[in-house]
Design an enzyme around this catalytic site. Structure first.
Site, PDB file in Angstrom:
ATOM      1  N   LYS A  80       0.831  -1.205   0.000  1.00  0.00           N
ATOM      2  CA  LYS A  80       0.000   0.000   0.000  1.00  0.00           C
ATOM      3  C   LYS A  80       0.867   1.257   0.000  1.00  0.00           C
ATOM      4  O   LYS A  80       0.597   2.221  -0.722  1.00  0.00           O
ATOM      5  CB  LYS A  80      -0.900   0.001   1.238  1.00  0.00           C
ATOM      6  CG  LYS A  80      -1.697   1.286   1.422  1.00  0.00           C
ATOM      7  CD  LYS A  80      -2.467   1.288   2.728  1.00  0.00           C
ATOM      8  CE  LYS A  80      -1.869   2.227   3.724  1.00  0.00           C
ATOM      9  NZ  LYS A  80      -2.713   3.361   4.079  1.00  0.00           N
ATOM     10  N   ASN A  81       1.926   1.250   0.819  1.00  0.00           N
ATOM     11  CA  ASN A  81       2.739   2.455   0.985  1.00  0.00           C
ATOM     12  C   ASN A  81       3.620   2.761  -0.219  1.00  0.00           C
ATOM     13  O   ASN A  81       4.258   3.801  -0.271  1.00  0.00           O
ATOM     14  CB  ASN A  81       3.601   2.347   2.248  1.00  0.00           C
ATOM     15  CG  ASN A  81       2.777   2.476   3.517  1.00  0.00           C
ATOM     16  OD1 ASN A  81       1.614   2.867   3.472  1.00  0.00           O
ATOM     17  ND2 ASN A  81       3.364   2.138   4.645  1.00  0.00           N
TER      18      ASN A  81
ATOM     19  N   ARG B 135      -4.517  10.829   4.319  1.00  0.00           N
ATOM     20  CA  ARG B 135      -3.398  11.773   4.369  1.00  0.00           C
ATOM     21  C   ARG B 135      -2.557  11.785   3.089  1.00  0.00           C
ATOM     22  O   ARG B 135      -2.149  12.834   2.613  1.00  0.00           O
ATOM     23  CB  ARG B 135      -2.475  11.425   5.544  1.00  0.00           C
ATOM     24  CG  ARG B 135      -3.098  11.568   6.904  1.00  0.00           C
ATOM     25  CD  ARG B 135      -2.033  11.524   7.976  1.00  0.00           C
ATOM     26  NE  ARG B 135      -1.046  12.566   7.772  1.00  0.00           N
ATOM     27  CZ  ARG B 135      -1.201  13.830   8.168  1.00  0.00           C
ATOM     28  NH1 ARG B 135      -2.289  14.201   8.789  1.00  0.00           N
ATOM     29  NH2 ARG B 135      -0.262  14.715   7.939  1.00  0.00           N
TER      30      ARG B 135
ATOM     31  N   CYS C 158      -5.345   9.269   9.385  1.00  0.00           N
ATOM     32  CA  CYS C 158      -5.174   8.558  10.656  1.00  0.00           C
ATOM     33  C   CYS C 158      -5.163   9.494  11.845  1.00  0.00           C
ATOM     34  O   CYS C 158      -4.737  10.630  11.763  1.00  0.00           O
ATOM     35  CB  CYS C 158      -3.856   7.780  10.651  1.00  0.00           C
ATOM     36  SG  CYS C 158      -4.032   6.104  10.069  1.00  0.00           S
TER      37      CYS C 158
ATOM     38  N   ARG D 207       1.284  14.667  12.811  1.00  0.00           N
ATOM     39  CA  ARG D 207       1.815  14.386  11.475  1.00  0.00           C
ATOM     40  C   ARG D 207       1.706  15.611  10.570  1.00  0.00           C
ATOM     41  O   ARG D 207       0.994  15.613   9.569  1.00  0.00           O
ATOM     42  CB  ARG D 207       1.077  13.191  10.862  1.00  0.00           C
ATOM     43  CG  ARG D 207       1.178  11.963  11.715  1.00  0.00           C
ATOM     44  CD  ARG D 207       0.357  10.808  11.174  1.00  0.00           C
ATOM     45  NE  ARG D 207       1.078  10.022  10.205  1.00  0.00           N
ATOM     46  CZ  ARG D 207       0.597   8.925   9.636  1.00  0.00           C
ATOM     47  NH1 ARG D 207      -0.594   8.502   9.952  1.00  0.00           N
ATOM     48  NH2 ARG D 207       1.291   8.250   8.766  1.00  0.00           N
ATOM     49  N   PRO D 208       2.394  16.699  10.915  1.00  0.00           N
ATOM     50  CA  PRO D 208       2.222  17.950  10.172  1.00  0.00           C
ATOM     51  C   PRO D 208       2.796  17.881   8.766  1.00  0.00           C
ATOM     52  O   PRO D 208       3.591  17.001   8.440  1.00  0.00           O
ATOM     53  CB  PRO D 208       3.003  18.959  11.018  1.00  0.00           C
ATOM     54  CG  PRO D 208       4.044  18.144  11.715  1.00  0.00           C
ATOM     55  CD  PRO D 208       3.416  16.799  11.960  1.00  0.00           C
ATOM     56  N   VAL D 209       2.379  18.867   7.943  1.00  0.00           N
ATOM     57  CA  VAL D 209       2.859  18.913   6.562  1.00  0.00           C
ATOM     58  C   VAL D 209       3.913  19.999   6.389  1.00  0.00           C
ATOM     59  O   VAL D 209       4.271  20.337   5.268  1.00  0.00           O
ATOM     60  CB  VAL D 209       1.688  19.142   5.571  1.00  0.00           C
ATOM     61  CG1 VAL D 209       0.733  17.971   5.589  1.00  0.00           C
ATOM     62  CG2 VAL D 209       0.966  20.437   5.872  1.00  0.00           C
ATOM     63  N   ASP D 210       4.428  20.530   7.496  1.00  0.00           N
ATOM     64  CA  ASP D 210       5.366  21.647   7.381  1.00  0.00           C
ATOM     65  C   ASP D 210       6.631  21.286   6.606  1.00  0.00           C
ATOM     66  O   ASP D 210       7.166  22.103   5.849  1.00  0.00           O
ATOM     67  CB  ASP D 210       5.724  22.218   8.759  1.00  0.00           C
ATOM     68  CG  ASP D 210       6.233  21.165   9.735  1.00  0.00           C
ATOM     69  OD1 ASP D 210       6.094  19.966   9.437  1.00  0.00           O
ATOM     70  OD2 ASP D 210       6.754  21.533  10.798  1.00  0.00           O
ATOM     71  N   LEU D 211       7.117  20.036   6.766  1.00  0.00           N
ATOM     72  CA  LEU D 211       8.331  19.630   6.050  1.00  0.00           C
ATOM     73  C   LEU D 211       8.074  19.512   4.547  1.00  0.00           C
ATOM     74  O   LEU D 211       8.956  19.801   3.727  1.00  0.00           O
ATOM     75  CB  LEU D 211       8.860  18.302   6.602  1.00  0.00           C
ATOM     76  CG  LEU D 211       9.370  18.347   8.053  1.00  0.00           C
ATOM     77  CD1 LEU D 211       9.708  16.946   8.544  1.00  0.00           C
ATOM     78  CD2 LEU D 211      10.583  19.260   8.180  1.00  0.00           C
TER      79      LEU D 211
ATOM     80  N   ASP E 133       5.024   0.756  11.969  1.00  0.00           N
ATOM     81  CA  ASP E 133       3.788   0.118  11.497  1.00  0.00           C
ATOM     82  C   ASP E 133       3.646  -1.336  11.946  1.00  0.00           C
ATOM     83  O   ASP E 133       2.627  -1.969  11.676  1.00  0.00           O
ATOM     84  CB  ASP E 133       3.704   0.194   9.967  1.00  0.00           C
ATOM     85  CG  ASP E 133       3.221   1.555   9.478  1.00  0.00           C
ATOM     86  OD1 ASP E 133       2.859   2.397  10.311  1.00  0.00           O
ATOM     87  OD2 ASP E 133       3.218   1.783   8.250  1.00  0.00           O
TER      88      ASP E 133
ATOM     89  N   ILE F 208       8.527   7.220  16.704  1.00  0.00           N
ATOM     90  CA  ILE F 208       8.162   7.872  15.442  1.00  0.00           C
ATOM     91  C   ILE F 208       6.926   8.760  15.596  1.00  0.00           C
ATOM     92  O   ILE F 208       6.945   9.937  15.264  1.00  0.00           O
ATOM     93  CB  ILE F 208       7.913   6.826  14.326  1.00  0.00           C
ATOM     94  CG1 ILE F 208       9.073   5.821  14.242  1.00  0.00           C
ATOM     95  CG2 ILE F 208       7.689   7.520  12.991  1.00  0.00           C
ATOM     96  CD1 ILE F 208      10.386   6.378  13.774  1.00  0.00           C
TER      97      ILE F 208
ATOM     98  N   ARG G 222      -8.535  -0.528   4.913  1.00  0.00           N
ATOM     99  CA  ARG G 222      -7.655   0.479   4.306  1.00  0.00           C
ATOM    100  C   ARG G 222      -6.283  -0.106   3.977  1.00  0.00           C
ATOM    101  O   ARG G 222      -5.602   0.395   3.088  1.00  0.00           O
ATOM    102  CB  ARG G 222      -7.481   1.673   5.249  1.00  0.00           C
ATOM    103  CG  ARG G 222      -8.724   2.550   5.400  1.00  0.00           C
ATOM    104  CD  ARG G 222      -8.427   3.761   6.262  1.00  0.00           C
ATOM    105  NE  ARG G 222      -7.188   4.400   5.813  1.00  0.00           N
ATOM    106  CZ  ARG G 222      -6.278   4.927   6.629  1.00  0.00           C
ATOM    107  NH1 ARG G 222      -6.453   4.889   7.934  1.00  0.00           N
ATOM    108  NH2 ARG G 222      -5.190   5.484   6.139  1.00  0.00           N
TER     109      ARG G 222
END
Length: 429
Positions: A22-23, A102, A126, A131-135, A316, A338, A408
């Site tokens: 999936k990933n 996400r 999730c 789990r920010p998107v700043d990076l 995971d 993590i 999922r």
């Protein structure tokens, strides 16, 4: 709403075919936006997240054809998707679609690279910490994009196209690496990603992009170099096997005992997890068809593990390992480094009679002789399968509720387990 009913106590014996990852499948599908030619992906798993991403890509004008089974195909072979983004008709990814997953936020990278603009909702998905998107935003700004956030949307523009740059990630980020990799393929000049994620799924995406005409070197190491090209072409690529599914079934076999061949698995994708299983008392035998896992007679030994980016122990698989350790002979310690909030399965495992004590980011699991079946509730994708693993050995009946989380990320879970002797069934409605 569907539920899964399990009656514990059966050993697992037989063969479990491992599905495509999936990933890797999700970013590979998104990479189809980078070219006006057709990208053909084989071994794509049939999952709720894949179906949702098909809807999201369709909203941009992408045509996706799913090839049916062919004579001689095994029932568990993944689907083949033909992805054609010849005409991108909309560069907006709306909240009602992105909020459900996400990874769909990543469409911002190919849209910006190819169309020089994108408007993408901030993601949902999730419930594992922030789990920010700043990076991700930092990486795109380094490549010359102008970004603003307005009304919950990231609005990105790159009027003259993206330009190669050095991107230094302050911490290892899989999503940031995927976004930077895709965006840089069509940028003018050279991009160097420092402190890049080394996960096998990153390597798989880079391999596919190189087949499409990208010039990427160093994928799988902390430094990836991308020489931008003017255009990418279509290609055909097979999604690599899912190491998380592999590890999940390996732990289920270690938990219940028995002997199972994990067909199509690749041991090098999860060596750290296999080493932990051996330490716990399982027998792990790589062979030409994948990996054979068995535990016959020996008890489960306690282990001490910290999650870490690849090649370390995967976050995971943390919940699955915790389920395994609930019946170990002694005390185990699992430290989650993590994601915060990734111990939501602890209270559900306790309903089986598991003895788990939390202290910050470390869980201490005191093994118990037996678990008892209970009604439990799935809280997120990976945690939910830990409840299935516990249910396979628990005395009596277990009912797992809210299993849409399982759908999922795990293809035909109950079919694969029941084929190996588990008493497990899906109850609809």
């Amino acid at each position: 709403m569907d539920r899964i009913r399990i009656v514990g106590g059966s050993k697992l014996n037989g063969t479990i075919p491992i599905s495509g990852a999936k990933n890797a499948a999700l970013p590979l599908m998104i990479a189809g936006l980078l070219t006006d030619e057709t990208l053909i992906l084989d071994n794509v798993p049939r999952l709720a997240d894949v179906a949702q991403l098909q809807r999201i890509l369709g909203n941009h004008g992408v045509d996706i054809m799913s090839a049916g089974k062919r004579p001689g195909d095994h029932e568990y072979q993944g689907q083949t998707l033909h992805i054609s983004a010849a005409n991108i008709i909309d560069t907006t990814a709306p909240y009602e679609l992105v909020s459900k997953m996400r990874a769909s936020f990543w469409v911002i990278a190919p849209l910006l690279a190819r169309m020089h603009e994108a408007k993408v909702s901030l993601p949902g998905g999730c419930a594992i910490g922030t789990r920010p998107v700043d990076l991700l935003i930092m990486a795109l700004e380094k490549l010359g994009a102008e970004l603003t956030i307005d009304g919950g949307y990231v609005i990105a523009k790159a009027p003259g196209g993206l330009k190669g740059a050095d991107i230094d990630f302050a911490k290892v980020t899989v999503s940031g690496t995927h976004v930077a990799l895709m965006a840089a393929t069509l940028a003018k000049g050279t991009t160097v990603i420092n402190n890049a994620a080394c996960e096998p799924e990153i390597v798989d995406v880079a391999d596919c992009l190189n087949k499409m005409g990208a010039r990427i070197s160093g994928a799988g190491t902390p430094t990836i170099t991308i020489e931008g090209v003017a255009k990418l072409n279509g290609t055909r690529h097979t999604v690599l096997p899912d190491r998380i599914e592999t590890g999940t079934y390996a732990m289920a076999v270690a938990m219940t005992g028995g002997d199972v061949q994990l067909s199509g698995a690749r041991p090098e994708l999860l060596q750290s997890a296999l080493d932990v299983l051996v330490e716990a008392g399982a027998t792990v035998t790589p062979n030409n068809d994948g990996i054979r896992i068995s535990r016959n007679g020996a008890g489960i030994k306690p282990v001490n593990v910290s999650t870490a980016p690849f090649p370390g122990f995967p976050t995971d698989l943390q919940a699955q390992l915790m389920a395994l350790m609930t019946t170990a002979t002694g005390s185990s310690h699992i430290t989650e480094t993590i994601f915060e909030n990734r111990f939501m399965h602890v209270q559900e495992l306790a309903r089986f009679g598991a003895r788990i004590h939390l202290d910050g980011e470390t869980a201490t699991i005191d093994g118990t002789a037996k678990l008892r079946g209970a009604p439990v509730m799935a809280t997120d994708l990976r945690a939910s399968v830990s409840l299935v693993i516990a249910g396979l050995v628990a005395e009596g009946e277990t009912m797992v509720n809210r299993i849409y989380h399982l759908d999922r990320g795990f293809e035909r879970l109950e079919e694969k387990l029941s084929a190996c002797g588990a008493t497990i069934e899906r109850i609809s409605g």
